[in-house]
Design an enzyme around this catalytic site. Structure first.
Site, short mmCIF file in Angstrom:
data_model
loop_
_atom_site.label_atom_id
_atom_site.label_comp_id
_atom_site.label_asym_id
_atom_site.label_seq_id
_atom_site.Cartn_x
_atom_site.Cartn_y
_atom_site.Cartn_z
N TYR A 82 33.02 -35.76 -55.69
CA TYR A 82 32.14 -34.79 -55.35
C TYR A 82 32.51 -33.57 -56.02
O TYR A 82 33.61 -32.89 -56.17
CB TYR A 82 32.49 -34.18 -53.79
CG TYR A 82 32.09 -35.45 -52.81
CD1 TYR A 82 31.27 -36.50 -53.29
CD2 TYR A 82 32.40 -35.25 -51.50
CE1 TYR A 82 31.18 -37.66 -52.35
CE2 TYR A 82 32.20 -36.25 -50.43
CZ TYR A 82 31.49 -37.24 -50.97
OH TYR A 82 31.16 -38.42 -50.06
N PHE A 227 25.75 -40.80 -43.56
CA PHE A 227 24.27 -40.50 -43.43
C PHE A 227 24.08 -40.65 -41.95
O PHE A 227 23.19 -41.80 -41.75
CB PHE A 227 23.51 -40.99 -44.50
CG PHE A 227 23.67 -40.60 -45.71
CD1 PHE A 227 23.44 -39.23 -46.06
CD2 PHE A 227 23.38 -41.21 -46.96
CE1 PHE A 227 23.64 -38.40 -47.42
CE2 PHE A 227 23.43 -40.76 -48.19
CZ PHE A 227 23.52 -39.50 -48.42
N PRO A 228 24.72 -40.43 -40.92
CA PRO A 228 24.50 -41.20 -39.62
C PRO A 228 23.21 -40.56 -38.89
O PRO A 228 23.05 -41.41 -37.98
CB PRO A 228 25.77 -40.48 -38.92
CG PRO A 228 26.04 -39.17 -39.50
CD PRO A 228 25.74 -39.30 -40.99
N GLY A 232 13.07 -39.43 -39.87
CA GLY A 232 11.98 -40.06 -40.43
C GLY A 232 10.73 -40.25 -39.42
O GLY A 232 10.93 -39.64 -38.02
N GLY A 233 9.80 -41.17 -39.75
CA GLY A 233 8.81 -41.58 -38.60
C GLY A 233 9.22 -42.01 -37.12
O GLY A 233 8.82 -41.68 -36.32
N THR A 235 11.67 -40.83 -35.66
CA THR A 235 12.48 -39.78 -34.90
C THR A 235 11.42 -38.49 -34.67
O THR A 235 11.97 -37.55 -34.24
CB THR A 235 13.74 -39.42 -35.52
OG1 THR A 235 13.32 -38.45 -36.92
CG2 THR A 235 14.69 -40.33 -35.86
#
Length: 302
Positions: A82, A227-228, A232-233, A235
């Site tokens: 990172y 990425f928990p 998107g659609g 939700t």
């Protein structure tokens, strides 16, 4: 900590708020992933984010890390890749000396030749060198959790895990983790050294690692979904996630985290955010109680 039925997804009316990582390191079941604490405001986000330079507003990033700990986060996840090590330096500037307040997780095994490249490199000597650099940047004598960021097919798994096991034997690493592995790869790694944690991509919309969740749960191995929170659609307005969130008076993101926490007792999500308000919302997911019906509706949402 084990799952009583590793092949069946079940909801519980409440969830434990801590997990005993490696059998001796209790951590809150909501951690914090620092990957997004990099670059400037104009950099791309999501999977295309470069994570190449230190944060444009360093003071704000330090305040955010300290705020996370004040809210109860005690597992902070970073990586040597990172921002070319600057992510680890940021964690140290914000939280060192760590004491018992926070466990730091970092990763080695990926090189960054350019802002768009993440290239696995599993040469054992390189892995040990990178761990030594992580120790310096984190200003510690022992890393609480050291992940192999990615397996490198060019080297035997036993050699790659063996390099981390050597560091563990030297007292420089407390626990060993793996990232983005299959059940078969995990079991091959466990023949070389104990594995305390697996960190794979997993959320309501990304379910490729269901078997890894169940396998690790049955063996008391923590599973850290990165990425928990999948947005998107599935939700959006009118979705099952939005409906369950409305019933409970919470946000869709909290509902998605609550589903993870109810999915299996070994799941320890590490959501990243740049806002203290979102941090507080994430931690509140620990208090959410899902009914069996709500869990199933969320489970079917994607």
């Amino acid at each position: 900590m084990t799952n009583t039925d590793a092949n069946t997804k079940t909801a519980t009316t409440s969830t434990g708020t801590t997990f005993n990582l490696g059998g001796d390191l209790p951590v809150s079941r909501i951690g914090y992933g620092t990957m997004r604490l990099a670059d400037g405001p104009d950099a791309p986000g999501g999977a295309s984010a470069p994570i190449w330079t230190p944060p444009a507003d360093r003071a704000a990033a330090i305040a955010l890390l300290r705020g996370a700990v004040e809210l109860g986060v005690n597992l902070v996840d970073t990586a040597d890749a990172y921002a070319l090590g600057a992510g680890e330096e940021l964690v140290a500037d914000a939280l060192h000396p760590y004491g018992d307040a926070v466990a730091v997780s970092t990763k080695v095994g990926v090189t960054r030749p350019s802002p768009t490249e993440w290239v696995p490199l599993g040469h054992p000597a390189y892995l040990r060198q990178q761990a030594e650099l992580s120790l310096r940047r984190l200003r510690t004598d022992r890393i609480d959790l050291l992940h192999l960021h990615r397996l490198d097919p060019a080297y035997p798994i036993a050699d790659q895990v063996g390099a981390l096991a050597q560091l563990q034997q030297e007292g420089k690493v407390r626990h060993i983790g793996l990232s983005e592995v299959t059940v078969e790869q995990l079991e091959e790694a466990r023949r070389t050294a104990p594995i305390a944690v697996v960190q794979n991509l997993y959320n309501l919309g990304a379910r490729d690692h269901e078997d890894v969740v169940d396998h690790t749960a049955a063996r008391g191995i923590a599973f850290l979904p990165f990425f928990p929170v999948a947005m998107g659609g599935h939700t959006g307005p009118g979705s099952p996630v939005a409906a369950v969130a409305a019933e409970l008076g919470i946000t869709p993101a909290q509902a998605a985290l609550a589903w993870l926490l109810h999915r299996s007792p070994n799941l320890v999500p590490i959501p990243g955010t740049g806002l203290v308000t979102h941090l507080a919302e994430n931690m509140k997911a620990l208090e959410v109680v899902l009914s069996a019906d709500q869990f199933e509706r969320l489970d079917d949402a994607a």
